[in-house]
Design a protein around this motif. Structure first.
Motif, short mmCIF file in Angstrom:
data_model
loop_
_atom_site.label_atom_id
_atom_site.label_comp_id
_atom_site.label_asym_id
_atom_site.label_seq_id
_atom_site.Cartn_x
_atom_site.Cartn_y
_atom_site.Cartn_z
N ARG A 80 0.82 -1.21 0.00
CA ARG A 80 0.00 0.00 0.00
C ARG A 80 0.85 1.26 0.00
O ARG A 80 1.86 1.36 0.70
CB ARG A 80 -0.92 0.01 1.23
N MET B 285 1.32 4.44 1.43
CA MET B 285 0.88 5.06 2.68
C MET B 285 0.71 6.58 2.57
O MET B 285 0.20 7.22 3.48
CB MET B 285 1.84 4.71 3.83
N ALA C 161 -6.81 5.83 3.06
CA ALA C 161 -7.61 4.66 2.69
C ALA C 161 -8.86 5.06 1.90
O ALA C 161 -9.22 4.41 0.93
CB ALA C 161 -7.99 3.86 3.93
N LEU D 96 -7.92 5.71 -1.66
CA LEU D 96 -7.64 4.45 -2.35
C LEU D 96 -8.94 3.74 -2.72
O LEU D 96 -9.06 3.19 -3.81
CB LEU D 96 -6.76 3.54 -1.48
N ARG D 97 -9.92 3.75 -1.81
CA ARG D 97 -11.21 3.11 -2.10
C ARG D 97 -11.91 3.80 -3.27
O ARG D 97 -12.49 3.14 -4.12
CB ARG D 97 -12.10 3.10 -0.85
N TYR E 180 -9.56 0.53 -4.98
CA TYR E 180 -8.72 -0.40 -4.22
C TYR E 180 -9.36 -0.75 -2.88
O TYR E 180 -10.15 0.02 -2.34
CB TYR E 180 -7.33 0.19 -3.95
N THR F 105 -8.06 -1.89 1.01
CA THR F 105 -6.84 -1.90 1.81
C THR F 105 -6.83 -3.12 2.73
O THR F 105 -7.87 -3.76 2.94
CB THR F 105 -6.73 -0.61 2.67
N ASN G 231 -3.95 -5.65 5.58
CA ASN G 231 -2.67 -5.85 6.26
C ASN G 231 -2.29 -7.32 6.21
O ASN G 231 -3.16 -8.19 6.25
CB ASN G 231 -2.76 -5.42 7.73
N PRO H 235 1.33 -3.17 5.07
CA PRO H 235 0.07 -2.60 4.57
C PRO H 235 -0.12 -2.98 3.11
O PRO H 235 0.82 -2.95 2.31
CB PRO H 235 0.27 -1.09 4.74
N GLN I 265 -2.72 -3.11 -0.57
CA GLN I 265 -3.84 -2.61 -1.36
C GLN I 265 -4.02 -3.56 -2.52
O GLN I 265 -3.05 -4.13 -3.02
CB GLN I 265 -3.59 -1.17 -1.85
N GLU J 142 -11.87 -3.47 4.23
CA GLU J 142 -10.52 -3.89 4.57
C GLU J 142 -10.46 -5.39 4.79
O GLU J 142 -11.45 -6.01 5.19
CB GLU J 142 -10.05 -3.16 5.85
#
Length: 194
Positions: A9, A11, A15, A18-19, A23, A25, A27, A38, A40, A84
């Motif tokens: 991801r 950073m 988030a 990214l969504r 994408y 996210t 871990n 992290p 994605q 997530e």
């Protein structure tokens, strides 16, 4: 085992952004991973992973493959999107906490009474190499009044698995339908009247 492509991801991006860019996210953590990584990945990969119903899979992170267990999936039902996903790397010999999905087979064979499923997954501890994804219950021989408890399941008899869900917990039972109960009461009142 299914393989899904993921990326490390960025950073610098939040988030939410990214969504919006398509994408999901997540871990990746584990005993041999110093700091959680992290992740994605594209929404279509995440949706394919969610629909597969498998909890054990391989993640391809920039060419390096990780054998993992899906530990948590956050889903926003209002927006119909995965928010997530968290994964634990499976390391041979390491004891992990996991759940196995209960799958009922041949449900249509139960013709007397109503099949009621009370437990959809069973919690357990096992070494990474002994992970159980699914517990299949063949319902074809179940009749009215029958119950299947956690203790009756194959996973409870597996010496390599320590089931943490209560052994007496009823997983599935066949109960009388409301019509059957009403019919029985009608018969009783008819017999009492004669």
């Amino acid at each position: 085992m299914d393989t899904y492509r993921v990326q490390r991801r960025d950073m610098e991006k939040k988030a939410k952004r990214l969504r919006r860019e398509g994408y999901v996210t997540g871990n990746l953590f584990g005993r041999d991973i110093e700091q959680s990584i992290p992740l994605q990945f594209e929404v279509k990969e995440a949706e394919a992973l969610r629909k597969s119903k498998h909890t054990q899979m391989t993640l391809d992170l920039e060419g390096k493959k990780y054998n993992v267990l899906l530990k948590e999936l956050h889903y926003d039902a209002a927006k119909h999107q995965i928010v997530e996903m968290d994964f634990q790397e499976l390391v041979k010999g390491e004891v992990i906490h996991a759940t196995a999905e209960v799958v009922l087979e041949n449900k249509e064979a139960v013709t007397e009474g109503v099949l009621e499923q009370l437990v959809s997954e069973v919690a357990y501890k096992a070494k990474a190499e002994d992970v159980v994804e699914k517990i299949e219950i063949d319902c074809s021989s179940l009749r009215l009044g029958d119950t299947v408890t956690v203790a009756d399941l194959a996973i409870s008899k597996n010496k390599k698995v320590d089931v943490t869900t209560n052994a007496d917990q009823v997983v599935v039972e066949v109960i009388a339908s409301k019509n059957q109960v009403a019919d029985a009461e009608d018969e009783d009142s008819e017999q009492a009247a004669s």
